[in-house]
Design an enzyme around this catalytic site. Sequence first.
Site, PDB file in Angstrom:
ATOM      1  CG  HIS A   1      24.418  -9.888  16.270  1.00 29.79           C
ATOM      2  ND1 HIS A   1      24.209  -9.694  17.368  1.00 29.79           N
ATOM      3  CD2 HIS A   1      25.533  -9.458  15.951  1.00 29.79           C
ATOM      4  CE1 HIS A   1      25.255  -9.202  18.224  1.00 29.79           C
ATOM      5  NE2 HIS A   1      26.322  -9.015  17.068  1.00 29.79           N
TER       6      HIS A   1
ATOM      7  CG  LEU B   1       2.354  -5.981  19.719  1.00 31.74           C
ATOM      8  CD1 LEU B   1       2.529  -6.333  21.074  1.00 31.74           C
ATOM      9  CD2 LEU B   1       2.965  -7.230  18.911  1.00 31.74           C
TER      10      LEU B   1
ATOM     11  CG  ASP C   1      23.519  -9.376  26.704  1.00 34.19           C
ATOM     12  OD1 ASP C   1      24.339  -9.556  25.816  1.00 34.19           O
ATOM     13  OD2 ASP C   1      24.045  -9.525  28.082  1.00 34.19           O
TER      14      ASP C   1
HETATM   15  C1  FPP Z   1      23.517  -8.445  22.325  1.00 32.65           C
HETATM   16  O1  FPP Z   1      24.334  -9.592  22.158  1.00 32.65           O
HETATM   17  C2  FPP Z   1      22.862  -7.839  21.442  1.00 32.65           C
HETATM   18  C3  FPP Z   1      22.860  -6.938  20.625  1.00 32.65           C
HETATM   19  C4  FPP Z   1      24.016  -5.931  20.830  1.00 32.65           C
HETATM   20  C5  FPP Z   1      21.803  -6.560  19.757  1.00 32.65           C
HETATM   21  C6  FPP Z   1      20.792  -7.146  19.489  1.00 32.65           C
HETATM   22  C7  FPP Z   1      20.463  -7.296  18.172  1.00 32.65           C
HETATM   23  C8  FPP Z   1      19.391  -8.307  17.507  1.00 32.65           C
HETATM   24  C9  FPP Z   1      18.705  -9.157  18.281  1.00 32.65           C
HETATM   25  C10 FPP Z   1      19.321  -8.334  16.336  1.00 32.65           C
HETATM   26  C11 FPP Z   1      18.228  -7.671  15.667  1.00 32.65           C
HETATM   27  C12 FPP Z   1      18.269  -6.450  15.681  1.00 32.65           C
HETATM   28  C13 FPP Z   1      17.352  -5.436  15.379  1.00 32.65           C
HETATM   29  C14 FPP Z   1      17.512  -3.922  15.734  1.00 32.65           C
HETATM   30  C15 FPP Z   1      16.132  -5.825  14.615  1.00 32.65           C
HETATM   31  P1  FPP Z   1      25.831  -9.572  22.438  1.00 32.65           P
HETATM   32  O2  FPP Z   1      26.685  -9.355  20.849  1.00 32.65           O
HETATM   33  O3  FPP Z   1      26.232  -8.242  23.174  1.00 32.65           O
HETATM   34  O4  FPP Z   1      26.058 -10.753  22.920  1.00 32.65           O
HETATM   35  P2  FPP Z   1      27.275 -11.334  23.907  1.00 32.65           P
HETATM   36  O5  FPP Z   1      27.040 -10.595  25.288  1.00 32.65           O
HETATM   37  O6  FPP Z   1      27.142 -12.566  24.151  1.00 32.65           O
HETATM   38  O7  FPP Z   1      28.799 -10.876  23.082  1.00 32.65           O
END
Ligand code: FPP
Length: 247
Positions: A38, A132, A21
């Site tokens: 992301h 893994l 997150d």
């Molecule tokens: C949360 O950050 C993260 C996500 C919704 C997705 C996590 C995805 C990645 C790390 C990219 C790679 C993904 C894959 C499937 C390989 P947020 O956008 O909710 O952040 P915020 O809470 O600060 O808005």
Amino acid sequence: MAAVPTPEAAPRPRHVAIIMDGNGRWARARSRPRSFGHREGVEALRRAVEAAGELGVPYLTVFGFSTENWRRPPDEVNALLELLRLYVDRDLERLASEGVRVRVIGARDNLNPDILEMIERAERRTAQNTALNLTIAFNYGGQQEITRAAKKLAGDVAGGRLKLEDVSPDVFAGYLDTRDLPAPDIVIRTSGELRLSNFLLWQAAYSELVFLDVLWPDFDRAAMERAIAEFTRRDRRYGGIGGEASS
Ligand code: FPP
């Protein structure tokens, strides 16, 4: 009855699960679009996989895309789907040659055929690997997973393939997407939020929850080590007395 592990028997985590997150906040702090966060999140995922290998954690599960994430603006949803595709395209051969087994958990019935094909290809390509276990929760929600499992189980009871009196937590767990994985020892959530957000609701029954104050794109091996150190310090009692109190 399944043996309940003692705290002494579980000093090192076998399975670390992560709610990645904070990508959006990380990008906002740099006046960049959320998709930039992301993208950096994928780099952090690469570091997490490497750290799991180096630290001897055989199971790593990450929350890549939740069933609720479809509610985000279409541009952001597309960026996330594209990142998953890029991750598989760029990393699959390397992961495969490093002995990583890739699994994807989550609902598959409403996915685009090309995404489904990519998921199946990644799973097939790495199915023989054992070094893994990387599991990506994609189009995943814990309540939805439990509901899917309950429906399938009910179908087996109705069809005479399973006796109602044989249903137990262990049998039920065999209907979940995670049927081949041990329960997570640790669930880490980055970014300081204190919620499970529908992640591994059944499986996290006895997991240690570790909330880290780093945004996901800043996650690295040191952050993973801090989470493991926190886990090792805690006294896991599994509902018993455990630890010093039992002596
Ligand atoms: C949360 O950050 C993260 C996500 C919704 C997705 C996590 C995805 C990645 C790390 C990219 C790679 C993904 C894959 C499937 C390989 P947020 O956008 O909710 O952040 P915020 O809470 O600060 O808005």
